[in-house]
Scaffold this motif. Structure first.
Motif, PDB file in Angstrom:
ATOM      1  N   LYS A   7       0.846  -1.196   0.000  1.00  0.00           N
ATOM      2  CA  LYS A   7       0.000   0.000   0.000  1.00  0.00           C
ATOM      3  C   LYS A   7       0.882   1.246   0.000  1.00  0.00           C
ATOM      4  N   TRP A   8       1.542   1.474  -1.108  1.00  0.00           N
ATOM      5  CA  TRP A   8       2.489   2.577  -1.188  1.00  0.00           C
ATOM      6  C   TRP A   8       1.810   3.932  -1.021  1.00  0.00           C
ATOM      7  N   GLN A   9       0.597   4.078  -1.521  1.00  0.00           N
ATOM      8  CA  GLN A   9      -0.094   5.361  -1.392  1.00  0.00           C
ATOM      9  C   GLN A   9      -0.417   5.668   0.069  1.00  0.00           C
ATOM     10  N   GLU A  10      -0.772   4.641   0.815  1.00  0.00           N
ATOM     11  CA  GLU A  10      -1.045   4.805   2.243  1.00  0.00           C
ATOM     12  C   GLU A  10       0.245   5.189   2.977  1.00  0.00           C
ATOM     13  N   ALA A  11       1.351   4.583   2.593  1.00  0.00           N
ATOM     14  CA  ALA A  11       2.634   4.915   3.213  1.00  0.00           C
ATOM     15  C   ALA A  11       2.985   6.382   2.966  1.00  0.00           C
ATOM     16  N   LEU A  12       2.747   6.866   1.747  1.00  0.00           N
ATOM     17  CA  LEU A  12       3.020   8.273   1.441  1.00  0.00           C
ATOM     18  C   LEU A  12       2.084   9.190   2.224  1.00  0.00           C
ATOM     19  N   ARG A  13       0.837   8.780   2.354  1.00  0.00           N
ATOM     20  CA  ARG A  13      -0.129   9.578   3.108  1.00  0.00           C
ATOM     21  C   ARG A  13       0.294   9.687   4.572  1.00  0.00           C
ATOM     22  N   LEU A  14       0.714   8.582   5.142  1.00  0.00           N
ATOM     23  CA  LEU A  14       1.148   8.589   6.541  1.00  0.00           C
ATOM     24  C   LEU A  14       2.390   9.461   6.735  1.00  0.00           C
ATOM     25  N   LEU A  15       3.306   9.405   5.788  1.00  0.00           N
ATOM     26  CA  LEU A  15       4.501  10.237   5.860  1.00  0.00           C
ATOM     27  C   LEU A  15       4.123  11.716   5.812  1.00  0.00           C
ATOM     28  N   GLN A  16       3.195  12.060   4.945  1.00  0.00           N
ATOM     29  CA  GLN A  16       2.720  13.440   4.850  1.00  0.00           C
ATOM     30  C   GLN A  16       1.991  13.855   6.129  1.00  0.00           C
ATOM     31  N   GLU A  17       1.209  12.937   6.668  1.00  0.00           N
ATOM     32  CA  GLU A  17       0.480  13.226   7.899  1.00  0.00           C
ATOM     33  C   GLU A  17       1.440  13.497   9.053  1.00  0.00           C
ATOM     34  N   MET A  18       2.542  12.777   9.089  1.00  0.00           N
ATOM     35  CA  MET A  18       3.553  13.017  10.116  1.00  0.00           C
ATOM     36  C   MET A  18       4.053  14.452  10.035  1.00  0.00           C
ATOM     37  N   GLU A  19       4.330  14.914   8.832  1.00  0.00           N
ATOM     38  CA  GLU A  19       4.809  16.276   8.652  1.00  0.00           C
ATOM     39  C   GLU A  19       3.742  17.282   9.112  1.00  0.00           C
ATOM     40  N   THR A  20       2.521  17.040   8.702  1.00  0.00           N
ATOM     41  CA  THR A  20       1.416  17.937   9.061  1.00  0.00           C
ATOM     42  C   THR A  20       1.242  18.031  10.573  1.00  0.00           C
ATOM     43  N   GLU A  21       1.406  16.908  11.252  1.00  0.00           N
ATOM     44  CA  GLU A  21       1.223  16.861  12.706  1.00  0.00           C
ATOM     45  C   GLU A  21       2.474  17.278  13.480  1.00  0.00           C
ATOM     46  N   GLY A  22       3.544  17.604  12.758  1.00  0.00           N
ATOM     47  CA  GLY A  22       4.768  18.028  13.420  1.00  0.00           C
ATOM     48  C   GLY A  22       5.579  16.885  14.000  1.00  0.00           C
ATOM     49  N   ILE A  23       5.333  15.679  13.517  1.00  0.00           N
ATOM     50  CA  ILE A  23       6.079  14.504  13.977  1.00  0.00           C
ATOM     51  C   ILE A  23       7.320  14.362  13.092  1.00  0.00           C
ATOM     52  N   GLU A  24       8.472  14.251  13.727  1.00  0.00           N
ATOM     53  CA  GLU A  24       9.724  14.173  12.992  1.00  0.00           C
ATOM     54  C   GLU A  24       9.796  12.913  12.130  1.00  0.00           C
ATOM     55  N   ARG A  25      10.118  13.113  10.879  1.00  0.00           N
ATOM     56  CA  ARG A  25      10.344  11.981   9.975  1.00  0.00           C
ATOM     57  C   ARG A  25      11.837  11.696   9.972  1.00  0.00           C
ATOM     58  N   ASN A  26      12.182  10.425  10.069  1.00  0.00           N
ATOM     59  CA  ASN A  26      13.595  10.055  10.118  1.00  0.00           C
ATOM     60  C   ASN A  26      13.911   9.021   9.045  1.00  0.00           C
ATOM     61  N   THR A  27      15.114   8.521   9.070  1.00  0.00           N
ATOM     62  CA  THR A  27      15.544   7.541   8.065  1.00  0.00           C
ATOM     63  C   THR A  27      14.630   6.326   8.054  1.00  0.00           C
ATOM     64  N   ILE A  28      14.224   5.867   9.207  1.00  0.00           N
ATOM     65  CA  ILE A  28      13.387   4.667   9.295  1.00  0.00           C
ATOM     66  C   ILE A  28      12.018   4.908   8.658  1.00  0.00           C
ATOM     67  N   THR A  29      11.412   6.043   8.946  1.00  0.00           N
ATOM     68  CA  THR A  29      10.081   6.297   8.384  1.00  0.00           C
ATOM     69  C   THR A  29      10.155   6.501   6.873  1.00  0.00           C
TER      70      THR A  29
END
Length: 90
Positions: A7-29
């Motif tokens: 579910k690559w589209q869901e993975a991209l959505r979650l990554l974007q949601e992290m940014e929107t919510e101010g959650i740090e995205r790192n190498t693992i995410t």
């Protein structure tokens, strides 16, 4: 989990949601999203994520580059796969 299910589209959505919510995205995410794209053969999305990682100052690792090379291979973009392998050596 999104990568395993393809579910690559869901993975991209979650990554974007992290940014929107101010959650740090790192190498693992980022790697999880890149691997989801790789499994779906979405090499263009995977390489776009690498560029986003660079813009965000998130370091890529061997897992990142391996997933990107596999994505390019699946998409028949062997020239980019070769370029990525060269970048890994730097």
């Amino acid at each position: 989990a999104c990568g395993v299910a393809g579910k690559w589209q869901e993975a991209l959505r979650l990554l974007q949601e992290m940014e929107t919510e101010g959650i740090e995205r790192n190498t693992i995410t980022y790697n999880a999203a890149i691997q989801a794209c790789e499994r779906a053969g979405e090499w263009e999305q995977a390489t776009a994520l690498l560029e986003q990682m660079k813009q965000d100052g998130v370091p890529a690792d061997t897992i990142t580059y391996n997933a990107l090379v596999r994505a390019c291979e699946k998409g028949g973009n062997y020239e980019l796969a070769y370029d990525l392998m060269r970048q890994m050596q730097i």
